[in-house]
Design a protein around this motif. Structure first.
Motif, PDB file in Angstrom:
ATOM      1  N   PRO A  44       0.842  -1.201   0.000  1.00  0.00           N
ATOM      2  CA  PRO A  44       0.000   0.000   0.000  1.00  0.00           C
ATOM      3  C   PRO A  44       0.881   1.256   0.000  1.00  0.00           C
ATOM      4  O   PRO A  44       1.877   1.319   0.725  1.00  0.00           O
ATOM      5  N   HIS A  48       0.797   5.724  -0.227  1.00  0.00           N
ATOM      6  CA  HIS A  48       0.061   6.986  -0.248  1.00  0.00           C
ATOM      7  C   HIS A  48       0.988   8.018  -0.871  1.00  0.00           C
ATOM      8  O   HIS A  48       2.073   8.276  -0.347  1.00  0.00           O
ATOM      9  N   ARG A  91       1.538  11.858  -1.972  1.00  0.00           N
ATOM     10  CA  ARG A  91       1.041  13.212  -1.732  1.00  0.00           C
ATOM     11  C   ARG A  91       1.067  14.020  -3.027  1.00  0.00           C
ATOM     12  O   ARG A  91       1.985  13.898  -3.814  1.00  0.00           O
ATOM     13  N   GLU A  95      -8.677  16.470  -1.336  1.00  0.00           N
ATOM     14  CA  GLU A  95      -7.679  15.488  -0.918  1.00  0.00           C
ATOM     15  C   GLU A  95      -6.278  16.018  -1.171  1.00  0.00           C
ATOM     16  O   GLU A  95      -6.052  16.818  -2.070  1.00  0.00           O
ATOM     17  N   GLY A 153      -3.628  13.794  -1.381  1.00  0.00           N
ATOM     18  CA  GLY A 153      -2.849  12.706  -1.963  1.00  0.00           C
ATOM     19  C   GLY A 153      -3.781  11.580  -2.375  1.00  0.00           C
ATOM     20  O   GLY A 153      -4.997  11.690  -2.238  1.00  0.00           O
ATOM     21  N   ALA A 154      -3.182  10.523  -2.890  1.00  0.00           N
ATOM     22  CA  ALA A 154      -3.983   9.384  -3.348  1.00  0.00           C
ATOM     23  C   ALA A 154      -3.344   8.077  -2.892  1.00  0.00           C
ATOM     24  O   ALA A 154      -2.124   7.995  -2.728  1.00  0.00           O
ATOM     25  N   ASP A 155      -4.186   7.081  -2.699  1.00  0.00           N
ATOM     26  CA  ASP A 155      -3.721   5.762  -2.285  1.00  0.00           C
ATOM     27  C   ASP A 155      -3.609   4.844  -3.495  1.00  0.00           C
ATOM     28  O   ASP A 155      -4.476   4.856  -4.375  1.00  0.00           O
ATOM     29  N   TYR A 156      -2.538   4.054  -3.511  1.00  0.00           N
ATOM     30  CA  TYR A 156      -2.286   3.092  -4.579  1.00  0.00           C
ATOM     31  C   TYR A 156      -1.839   1.785  -3.955  1.00  0.00           C
ATOM     32  O   TYR A 156      -1.227   1.773  -2.886  1.00  0.00           O
ATOM     33  N   ARG A 216      -9.608   4.064  -4.498  1.00  0.00           N
ATOM     34  CA  ARG A 216     -10.516   5.117  -4.054  1.00  0.00           C
ATOM     35  C   ARG A 216     -11.878   4.474  -3.837  1.00  0.00           C
ATOM     36  O   ARG A 216     -12.506   4.001  -4.781  1.00  0.00           O
ATOM     37  N   SER A 266     -11.727  -0.150  -0.276  1.00  0.00           N
ATOM     38  CA  SER A 266     -10.751   0.512   0.579  1.00  0.00           C
ATOM     39  C   SER A 266      -9.447  -0.266   0.385  1.00  0.00           C
ATOM     40  O   SER A 266      -9.434  -1.351  -0.214  1.00  0.00           O
ATOM     41  N   MET A 267      -8.346   0.241   0.912  1.00  0.00           N
ATOM     42  CA  MET A 267      -7.074  -0.463   0.778  1.00  0.00           C
ATOM     43  C   MET A 267      -7.154  -1.841   1.442  1.00  0.00           C
ATOM     44  O   MET A 267      -6.744  -2.851   0.855  1.00  0.00           O
TER      45      MET A 267
END
Length: 169
Positions: free
Chosen positions: A12, A14, A16, A28, A30-33, A53, A60-61
């Motif tokens: 996982p 994050h 920014r 937001e 940043g983004a989660d990948y 997202r 969710s992650m």
């Protein structure tokens, strides 16, 4: 060449943004990948990433990692994923979970390219270069105009996607 998945890693991340982004329903910073790495018994690695997202994919992650590790990847473990049709059959037997299946499939394609010793774009019959675009997100018009001038001037990008919805003024 046989490509048998031996083990995998889920990372996982994050990332920014250089500034906060304002969307229609949220802001937001940043983004989660999720970075998925598949390992074969003979040392090849296939890598793929997914944007995580909840509002876009329903994941969710934690949910994505769980579905990958408990549902999707066990179906691929031990399978010869050099056979794209066999991989597709195994993934198609899983109902729903399109994001989890697509990131696993992308990592399998990367494995095939690694084993063939060619870039993935070449394996898929693509082009080495592709045009890119820049997204100008919701800001004051003068700020967006300054950003457009900077991006086109510094990077030569000629396609801009304009995010609007801030009101007529």
């Amino acid at each position: 060449m046989t490509l048998t998945i031996d083990w995998w890693e889920c990372h996982p991340l994050h990332l920014r943004y250089h500034r906060s982004m304002r969307w229609a329903s949220m802001e937001e910073s940043g983004a989660d990948y999720l970075l998925l790495v598949l390992h074969t018994s003979d040392g090849h690695r296939g890598v793929a990433e997914a944007a995580v997202r909840l509002a876009w994919s329903g994941f969710s992650m934690g949910a994505l990692v769980t579905v990958l590790e408990e549902v999707v990847l066990p179906r691929l473990k031990g399978l010869d994923v050099s056979d794209g049709e066999a991989t597709e059959r195994a993934l198609s037997r899983i109902p729903e979970h399109s994001l989890a299946k697509s990131v696993a499939d992308a990592a399998c394609w990367d494995l095939r390219a690694q084993a063939a010793g060619v870039p993935l774009w070449k394996l898929l019959g693509g082009r080495q270069t592709v045009p890119v675009s820049w997204i100008l997100t919701r800001q004051a018009p003068e700020i967006m105009a300054e950003e457009a001038a900077r991006i086109t001037g510094e990077h030569g990008i000629r396609t801009l996607k304009l995010k609007t919805g801030q009101g007529l003024e």
